[in-house]
Design an enzyme around this catalytic site. Structure first.
Site, PDB file in Angstrom:
ATOM      1  N   ASP A 162      22.231 -20.630  61.872  1.00 33.24           N
ATOM      2  CA  ASP A 162      22.477 -20.670  60.428  1.00 33.24           C
ATOM      3  C   ASP A 162      22.081 -19.337  59.785  1.00 33.24           C
ATOM      4  O   ASP A 162      22.792 -18.817  58.923  1.00 33.24           O
ATOM      5  CB  ASP A 162      21.679 -21.821  59.800  1.00 33.24           C
ATOM      6  CG  ASP A 162      21.936 -23.132  60.522  1.00 33.24           C
ATOM      7  OD1 ASP A 162      23.082 -23.573  60.552  1.00 33.24           O
ATOM      8  OD2 ASP A 162      20.974 -23.698  61.105  1.00 33.24           O
TER       9      ASP A 162
ATOM     10  N   HIS B 259      18.739 -28.369  60.069  1.00 29.73           N
ATOM     11  CA  HIS B 259      19.991 -27.805  60.595  1.00 29.73           C
ATOM     12  C   HIS B 259      21.084 -28.848  60.344  1.00 29.73           C
ATOM     13  O   HIS B 259      21.438 -29.638  61.220  1.00 29.73           O
ATOM     14  CB  HIS B 259      19.848 -27.510  62.093  1.00 29.73           C
ATOM     15  CG  HIS B 259      21.148 -27.075  62.724  1.00 29.73           C
ATOM     16  ND1 HIS B 259      21.820 -25.938  62.342  1.00 29.73           N
ATOM     17  CD2 HIS B 259      21.907 -27.636  63.701  1.00 29.73           C
ATOM     18  CE1 HIS B 259      22.926 -25.812  63.059  1.00 29.73           C
ATOM     19  NE2 HIS B 259      23.003 -26.838  63.881  1.00 29.73           N
TER      20      HIS B 259
END
Ligand SMILES: NC(=O)C1=CN([C@@H]2O[C@H](COP(=O)(O)OP(=O)(O)OC[C@H]3O[C@@H](n4cnc5c(N)ncnc54)[C@H](O)[C@@H]3O)[C@@H](O)[C@H]2O)C=CC1
Ligand SMILES: O=C([O-])CC(=O)C(=O)O
Length: 331
Positions: free
Chosen positions: A162, A190
């Site tokens: 990410d 996440h």
């Protein structure tokens, strides 16, 4: 080979991510060009999976990597985690189109109870664990809670993909190279609630909000693009991201085993100590710094009202996931 080898276990070693990751580990990308490694490769006790694993081992042999000291393929957890210094837990079912990662909890959660126990029983005293298999924060929470003898500061869940995605998006918008983007914190899960914190990010040393004047884009499309990038890749590829995930796993271990560059930080989910008001014990992604051995959550990162609301939302989701796995009897 002068140094003693580092022993690394990888679960799901015959899967998509495994196929990218193992060759990077064996070539020295994680631990350096002078550091030999032993690989302990764990797969399901399933004929097809073990045959695929055998093929991967043949290919590893065929690379004749100078740093690869030994390969141990196995479906026995006690064998796979024997003496490991690092355990990278990838093995689990990926989501398909239309699913959220937390929909995998019932399917994958159980894998991490046995693996936690086996790590506690068999790993080296200095073991560190990185969970990649989704939903990675809560799978890590499950493993950690099933291995109470392994200190909480040794457990990590991967949000580096990410971070890398967010840096790439900011760089593209600013028309600069992604290497100029720093201080990019991913907060929380996440998942689609994660918060890629552009307020504290820098581009070429300047505040990203000064370099990028389109603040509506930062507050809207930028965040949702990063949150939904995994789903976009599943839609495009028909399979979840694998090479970029393997790359992020390499980056994570690399960053955790070397001093963080001055003034910067990296993102990884760790066991919350209550920093920034996040409930203790949740596996929450924070900006962290390390000397290569001991890490700490970076304190004093400014959190404005906008950021606070996003951080609370992702914390709420992680509490819900924790409650769900508690109800399932996994922790
Ligand atoms: N944290 C992150 O940023 C990312 C996480 N992922 C997750 O990583 C996981 C793996 O993804 P892929 O490699 O693409 O999936 P894959 O299906 O290609 O491979 C998974 C492998 O795990 C094995 N496996 C399943 N259960 C196991 C067990 N109990 N023990 C050992 N091995 C087991 C399977 O046999 C298979 O070989 C998925 O959960 C995926 O969602 C994927 C991308 C990014
Ligand atoms: O989206 C998925 O399911 C795979 C993943 O975690 C990612 O690509 O970030």
């Amino acid at each position: 080979m002068s140094k003693a080898p580092i022993t690394v276990a990888v679960t799901g070693a015959a899967g998509q991510i495994g196929y990218s990751l193992l060759f990077r580990i064996a070539s020295g990308a994680l631990f350096g060009a002078d550091q030999p490694v032993n690989l302990r490769l764990i797969e399901r006790n399933d004929e097809k999976a073990l045959s695929a694993l055998n093929g991967v081992c043949m290919e590893l042999d065929d690379c004749a990597f100078p740093l690869l000291n030994s390969i141990t393929p196995t479906c026995e957890l006690d064998v796979g985690f024997q003496g490991v210094n690092w355990a990278i837990l990838v093995g689990s079912v990926p989501r398909g189109p239309g699913m959220e990662r937390k929909d995998l909890l019932k399917i994958n959660g159980g894998i991490f109870t046995g693996q936690g126990k086996a790590i506690e029983k068999n790993a080296a005293g200095d073991v560190r664990v990185l969970v990649v298999g989704n939903p990675c924060n809560t799978n890590c929470l499950i493993a950690m809670n099933n291995a109470k003898g392994v200190p909480a500061d040794r457990w990590f869940a991967m949000t580096r993909l990410d971070e890398n995605r967010a840096k790439s998006q900011l760089a593209a918008k600013a028309g600069v190279h992604h290497s100029t983007v720093s201080n990019l914190a991913i907060w929380g899960n996440h998942s689609a609630t994660q918060y890629p914190d552009f307020f504290n990010a820098k581009i070429g040393g300047k505040a990203a909000t000064d370099v990028i004047s389109d603040h509506d884009w930062l507050k809207g499309e930028f965040i949702s693009t990063v949150q939904q990038r995994g789903a976009a890749i599943i839609k495009a590829r028909g399979l979840s991201s694998a090479a970029s995930a393997a790359n992020a796993a390499c980056d994570t271990v690399h960053s955790l085993t070397r001093p963080t560059p001055e003034g910067d930080w990296t993102s990884v989910a760790v066991c919350s100590d209550g920093s920034y008001g996040i409930e203790k014990g949740l596996m929450f992604s924070f900006p962290i710094r390390t000397d290569g051995n001991k890490w700490e959550v970076v304190q004093g990162v400014p959190v404005n009202e906008f950021s606070q609301a996003k951080i609370k939302a992702t914390e709420t989701e992680l509490r819900e996931e924790r409650d769900a796995v508690t109800e399932l009897g996994l922790i």
